[in-house]
Motif scaffolding. Structure first.
Motif, PDB file in Angstrom:
ATOM      1  N   HIS A  73       0.837  -1.204   0.000  1.00 57.37           N
ATOM      2  CA  HIS A  73       0.000   0.000   0.000  1.00 57.37           C
ATOM      3  C   HIS A  73       0.867   1.248   0.000  1.00 57.37           C
ATOM      4  O   HIS A  73       0.682   2.155  -0.820  1.00 57.37           O
ATOM      5  CB  HIS A  73      -0.917  -0.055   1.230  1.00 57.37           C
ATOM      6  N   ARG A  74       1.856   1.260   0.898  1.00 56.76           N
ATOM      7  CA  ARG A  74       2.776   2.426   0.936  1.00 56.76           C
ATOM      8  C   ARG A  74       3.516   2.559  -0.386  1.00 56.76           C
ATOM      9  O   ARG A  74       3.705   3.661  -0.899  1.00 56.76           O
ATOM     10  CB  ARG A  74       3.778   2.271   2.083  1.00 56.76           C
ATOM     11  N   GLY A  75       3.925   1.426  -0.942  1.00 57.68           N
ATOM     12  CA  GLY A  75       4.671   1.444  -2.204  1.00 57.68           C
ATOM     13  C   GLY A  75       3.833   2.023  -3.329  1.00 57.68           C
ATOM     14  O   GLY A  75       4.322   2.831  -4.132  1.00 57.68           O
ATOM     15  N   PHE A  76       2.557   1.643  -3.395  1.00 54.72           N
ATOM     16  CA  PHE A  76       1.707   2.162  -4.469  1.00 54.72           C
ATOM     17  C   PHE A  76       1.428   3.647  -4.266  1.00 54.72           C
ATOM     18  O   PHE A  76       1.473   4.431  -5.222  1.00 54.72           O
ATOM     19  CB  PHE A  76       0.395   1.376  -4.564  1.00 54.72           C
ATOM     20  N   GLU A  77       1.148   4.042  -3.038  1.00 51.45           N
ATOM     21  CA  GLU A  77       0.903   5.474  -2.789  1.00 51.45           C
ATOM     22  C   GLU A  77       2.104   6.294  -3.266  1.00 51.45           C
ATOM     23  O   GLU A  77       1.945   7.336  -3.914  1.00 51.45           O
ATOM     24  CB  GLU A  77       0.647   5.715  -1.299  1.00 51.45           C
ATOM     25  N   SER A  78       3.299   5.787  -2.967  1.00 50.97           N
ATOM     26  CA  SER A  78       4.460   6.596  -3.343  1.00 50.97           C
ATOM     27  C   SER A  78       4.729   6.519  -4.846  1.00 50.97           C
ATOM     28  O   SER A  78       5.111   7.519  -5.469  1.00 50.97           O
ATOM     29  CB  SER A  78       5.628   6.221  -2.429  1.00 50.97           C
ATOM     30  N   ALA A  79       4.452   5.351  -5.480  1.00 51.02           N
ATOM     31  CA  ALA A  79       4.639   5.249  -6.941  1.00 51.02           C
ATOM     32  C   ALA A  79       3.670   6.178  -7.674  1.00 51.02           C
ATOM     33  O   ALA A  79       4.041   6.854  -8.640  1.00 51.02           O
ATOM     34  CB  ALA A  79       4.427   3.805  -7.389  1.00 51.02           C
ATOM     35  N   LEU A  80       2.423   6.222  -7.206  1.00 53.19           N
ATOM     36  CA  LEU A  80       1.448   7.088  -7.894  1.00 53.19           C
ATOM     37  C   LEU A  80       1.762   8.565  -7.636  1.00 53.19           C
ATOM     38  O   LEU A  80       1.628   9.405  -8.539  1.00 53.19           O
ATOM     39  CB  LEU A  80       0.019   6.741  -7.443  1.00 53.19           C
TER      40      LEU A  80
END
Ligand SMILES: Cc1ncc(COP(=O)(O)O)c(C=O)c1O
Length: 371
Positions: free
Chosen positions: A47-54
Motif C-alpha cells: 500500500h505504501r509502495g503504491f501510494e508513493s509510486a502514484l
C-alpha cells in the motif's frame, strides 16, 4: 440489417478484461503470491509502495489509497468542504458518482451545464451557479479528456470555492499546465477493473499537494482516528485499498502510458473514418487518456442498430443526467441543463481498450464509415 461478411464473425466487445488478465497473468499471479508471502493484507508495504509510486507518477506530494473512486470523492469532499458552505457544484453528465458521494457526505448538490464541444464543465458554464453557499466544485475529466482546471480555479479561488478533480477516467492525461490529478486542490481516482489503471476489484485514491487536506483524508479513511483508537475527526469511516490491489496496481502502473497511447490511436482511427453523420470526440493528444470512445449523432437509435448488425458492442455513457434520475428528479424538477440533456440523447460509446486487435478496430472503422 447484417453487413456483408460480418454475420459469422464474433462480436467486437465494448471491453474485455479477460484479455488484459491473460496478457499479464503471470505478473498478476506473482504479485498476489508476494503479498500472500508477506503476511500483510491491509495498509502494509504494498500500500505504501503504491501510494508513493502514484505520487511520483503524478508529481504530487500526497497520495492516499481508499476503497473505491466513490469513497475517494466522498472523503475528499468531507476534507475540503466547510460546514458553512455545504453545497457541491458539479456536472450532471458524469454518471452520478459525485452526486452519490456528495449526498452521502450530507452536502447538497447543484448542477452546472457543460460545454457542447468537450462535454466538460468550464469556467463559463460554472460561473452562473456559484454562490456563497458553495464549498466545492467537482470537475470530472469525462471520457478521459482533461478539463481546463486552471480556468476553473481562477474563477473559484477568489470566491473561496475549492476545486476537486475527478480523475477516475483520466489517469495519465497531461496538459501543458500539468498532470491530471495535480491541477486542483484535491484529486480523486478509481481503480475499478475497467479503468485505464484497473485493480482486480475495487480501489481508489485521493491525491493532494496540501498537507492539511492529506492529513484530513488519512483520518477520514480510517474511522476518523488520529492515532490508534482516538477518534479526532467526525465523519470518518473504513475505506482501505488492500495490499493485493495496491501491489497489482504498482505492477501495472509502468504500462499505463502505453495503454493510453493505444487507446488514443484507436479513437483517432475511428475519427478519421466515421461518416459525416457521426462525430467522434477527439483524443488526439496526451491531454486525453482515451478511457472511452464516444461518438455523438442525431440518429442514435439507427446507429446503435447499425453497429449491432455489424457485431460492434456499444453502450451509453450516460443515458440519464443526474438531475433526471428517478430518485432525485423531484428535488431538481426546476433544473434545466439544455446542453447536458441534448448530449445525453446523442452520445454512444464504441469499443476501446488496449488489447483491442487491429482487425477489430478495422471492423468498427468500417461500420462507422458505412453509416
Ligand atoms: C467519473 C467517475 N467518477 C467516479 C467513479 C466511481 O468509481 P468507483 O466505481 O471506483 O466507486 C467512476 C466509475 O466507476 C467514474 O467513471
Amino acid at each position: 440489417m447484417t453487413l456483408p461478411g460480418t454475420a459469422t464473425l464474433p462480436a467486437v466487445p465494448l471491453n474485455d478484461l479477460s484479455r488484459a488478465l491473460a496478457h499479464d497473468r503471470s505478473l498478476v499471479l506473482d504479485t498476489v503470491a508476494r503479498v500472500v508471502d508477506s503476511g500483510w493484507l491491509v495498509h502494509g508495504p504494498a500500500h505504501r509502495g503504491f501510494e508513493s509510486a502514484l505520487a511520483d507518477y503524478l508529481g504530487t506530494p500526497h497520495v492516499l489509497g481508499v476503497a473505491s473512486g466513490t469513497d475517494a470523492l466522498e472523503i475528499a469532499l468531507r476534507a475540503v468542504v466547510p460546514a458553512d458552505r455545504p453545497v457541491v457544484v458539479t456536472a450532471a453528465n458524469c454518471g452520478g458518482y459525485t452526486t452519490t458521494a456528495a449526498r452521502r457526505a450530507g452536502f447538497g448538490v447543484r448542477y452546472a451545464d457543460v460545454d457542447e464541444d468537450t462535454h466538460l464543465l468550464t469556467a463559463e458554464t460554472l460561473a452562473p451557479v456559484l454562490g456563497p453557499e458553495v464549498g466545492a466544485v467537482v470537475v470530472t475529466h469525462l471520457y478521459g479528456r482533461a478539463a481546463d482546471v486552471a480556468a476553473v480555479r481562477a474563477l473559484c479561488a477568489p470566491l473561496g470555492v475549492k476545486v476537486v478533480e475527478d480523475c477516475a477516467q483520466a489517469l495519465g492525461a497531461r496538459r501543458a499546465d500539468g498532470m491530471v490529478g495535480a491541477l486542483a486542490d484535491v484529486a480523486t481516482f478509481s481503480f475499478y477493473p475497467t479503468k485505464n489503471l484497473g485493480a482486480l476489484g475495487d480501489g481508489g485514491a485521493v491525491a493532494t499537494a496540501d498537507d492539511d487536506v492529506a492529513a484530513a483524508v488519512a483520518e477520514l479513511r480510517q474511522y476518523g482516528w488520529r492515532g490508534k483508537y482516538r477518534i479526532a475527526r467526525d465523519g470518518g469511516r473504513n475505506s482501505r485499498l488492500d495490499e493485493v490491489q495496491a501491489a497489482v496496481l504498482s505492477a501495472r502502473l509502468p504500462h499505463l502510458d502505453a495503454g493510453n497511447a493505444r487507446r488514443r490511436a484507436i479513437i483517432t482511427a475511428y475519427a478519421e473514418r466515421a461518416s459525416s453523420r457521426v462525430r467522434v470526440l477527439p483524443a488526439d493528444d496526451a491531454s486525453h487518456a482515451g478511457h472511452l470512445a464516444v461518438v455523438t449523432t442525431d440518429h442514435r437509435d439507427e446507429l446503435r442498430e447499425h453497429l449491432a448488425a455489424a457485431g460492434v458492442g456499444v453502450d451509453v455513457h450516460y443515458p440519464v443526467p443526474d438531475h433526471r434520475q428517478p430518485a432525485l428528479a423531484a428535488e431538481h424538477a426546476h433544473v434545466t441543463l439544455p446542453v447536458t440533456e441534448r448530449l445525453a440523447a446523442s452520445v454512444l460509446s464504441v469499443p476501446v481498450f488496449p488489447e483491442l486487435r487491429d482487425d477489430e478496430v478495422e471492423r468498427v472503422c468500417d461500420a462507422l464509415e458505412r453509416f
